[in-house]
Design a protein around this motif. Structure first.
Motif, short mmCIF file in Angstrom:
data_model
loop_
_atom_site.label_atom_id
_atom_site.label_comp_id
_atom_site.label_asym_id
_atom_site.label_seq_id
_atom_site.Cartn_x
_atom_site.Cartn_y
_atom_site.Cartn_z
N LEU A 71 -37.38 30.26 24.86
CA LEU A 71 -36.59 31.28 24.17
C LEU A 71 -35.11 30.89 24.11
O LEU A 71 -34.43 31.17 23.13
CB LEU A 71 -36.75 32.63 24.87
CG LEU A 71 -38.09 33.35 24.67
CD1 LEU A 71 -38.11 34.67 25.44
CD2 LEU A 71 -38.34 33.60 23.18
N GLN A 72 -34.63 30.23 25.16
CA GLN A 72 -33.25 29.74 25.14
C GLN A 72 -33.05 28.74 24.01
O GLN A 72 -32.02 28.75 23.32
CB GLN A 72 -32.91 29.09 26.49
CG GLN A 72 -32.83 30.08 27.64
CD GLN A 72 -32.52 29.40 28.96
OE1 GLN A 72 -32.59 28.18 29.09
NE2 GLN A 72 -32.16 30.19 29.97
N LYS A 73 -34.04 27.86 23.81
CA LYS A 73 -33.94 26.87 22.73
C LYS A 73 -33.92 27.55 21.36
O LYS A 73 -33.22 27.10 20.44
CB LYS A 73 -35.09 25.89 22.83
CG LYS A 73 -35.01 24.96 24.03
CD LYS A 73 -36.18 23.98 24.07
CE LYS A 73 -36.05 23.03 25.24
NZ LYS A 73 -37.20 22.08 25.32
N ILE A 74 -34.69 28.63 21.23
CA ILE A 74 -34.71 29.37 19.96
C ILE A 74 -33.34 29.98 19.69
O ILE A 74 -32.81 29.92 18.57
CB ILE A 74 -35.80 30.46 19.99
CG1 ILE A 74 -37.19 29.83 20.00
CG2 ILE A 74 -35.64 31.41 18.79
CD1 ILE A 74 -38.32 30.83 20.14
N ILE A 75 -32.73 30.56 20.73
CA ILE A 75 -31.41 31.17 20.59
C ILE A 75 -30.37 30.13 20.17
O ILE A 75 -29.53 30.37 19.29
CB ILE A 75 -30.98 31.84 21.91
CG1 ILE A 75 -31.84 33.09 22.15
CG2 ILE A 75 -29.50 32.22 21.88
CD1 ILE A 75 -31.59 33.74 23.49
#
Length: 243
Positions: A71-75
């Motif tokens: 999810l951090q990578k998506i952000i």
């Protein structure tokens, strides 16, 4: 606001959770201001500290830090989610005596947050501009290198103009840390310790202790809030006799 006011209860009007939270916040702000007074950035700069200058601090939102890596990578991949992503904020660092202080700028009257106690930190430079740390992203113009200040709880990232400046910061902090440890062991240095630094050290220790007390009070308050919330969800006790 005096500490005793947090515990005061009026017989006819009990203090609500919202009022208690407001009271604690007001006390915290006042207490921090009192404890940080005397630690103005300009006063420290005038005392010829070991090192000082403008840096950028990496601010990582709490929500981002607790999310899973995917999810951090998506952000980090989508600009419309940038409000959730880590950002760089300008700060003014001052290495003075036994502490590393963080200020909003060099005209600030009090430090931001609790100063780093040199005995309890480690520092290092980030190689290749943090290629393995995606949160660092692209550094703003004028900043090309990063160094870290690590405590038992977390790592703090600071960006500076170039690798030479990053090396200067890490070397200065390591030398000051060793000198602080030597003083605490009772071994006097051949170079007299500046009286101004001793004065700032005493205020710095007071600020660290006040922050620790406030942190403890906030944890206790949050624990009470959680307990009250769980009690409310459980509902009233059933009527009747209980053995």
């Amino acid at each position: 606001m005096a500490t005793t006011e947090l515990r005061q209860r009026t017989h006819g009007h009990p203090t609500t959770s919202a009022e208690e939270s407001y009271n604690m916040s007001s006390e915290r702000d006042k207490f921090i201001h009192q404890a940080g007074s005397g630690l103005a950035a300009k006063s420290m700069i005038d005392s010829s500290p070991q090192q000082h200058g403008v840096v950028l601090k990496l601010h990582v939102p709490i929500l981002y830090s607790i999310l899973p890596e995917f999810l951090q990578k998506i952000i980090l991949s989508f600009s419309f989610l940038s409000f959730l992503a880590p950002t760089w904020k300008q700060r003014y660092l001052i290495l003075c005596g036994s502490f590393l202080y963080k200020f909003k700028d060099q005209t600030s009257e009090v430090p931001k947050g609790s100063p780093f106690t040199l005995d309890n930190i480690s520092v290092d430079t980030v190689s290749s501009r943090g290629a393995s740390i995606p949160e660092l992203g692209s550094l703003p113009p004028g900043f090309a290198s990063v160094f870290t200040v690590s405590t038992l709880r977390r790592q703090h990232y600071y960006a500076v103009a170039d690798q030479e400046e990053a090396a200067l910061w890490t070397r200065s902090i390591k030398e000051a840390r060793q000198e602080s440890i030597t003083r605490n062991m009772g071994h006097a240095s051949a170079v007299p310790y500046p009286k101004a630094w001793s004065f700032f050290d005493s205020l710095g220790r007071g600020l660290v202790k006040s922050k620790e007390r406030i942190h403890k009070r906030m944890e206790e308050f949050n624990a009470r809030e959680l307990e009250m919330s769980n009690f409310a969800e459980a509902g009233p006790m059933p009527m009747g006799y209980h053995s």
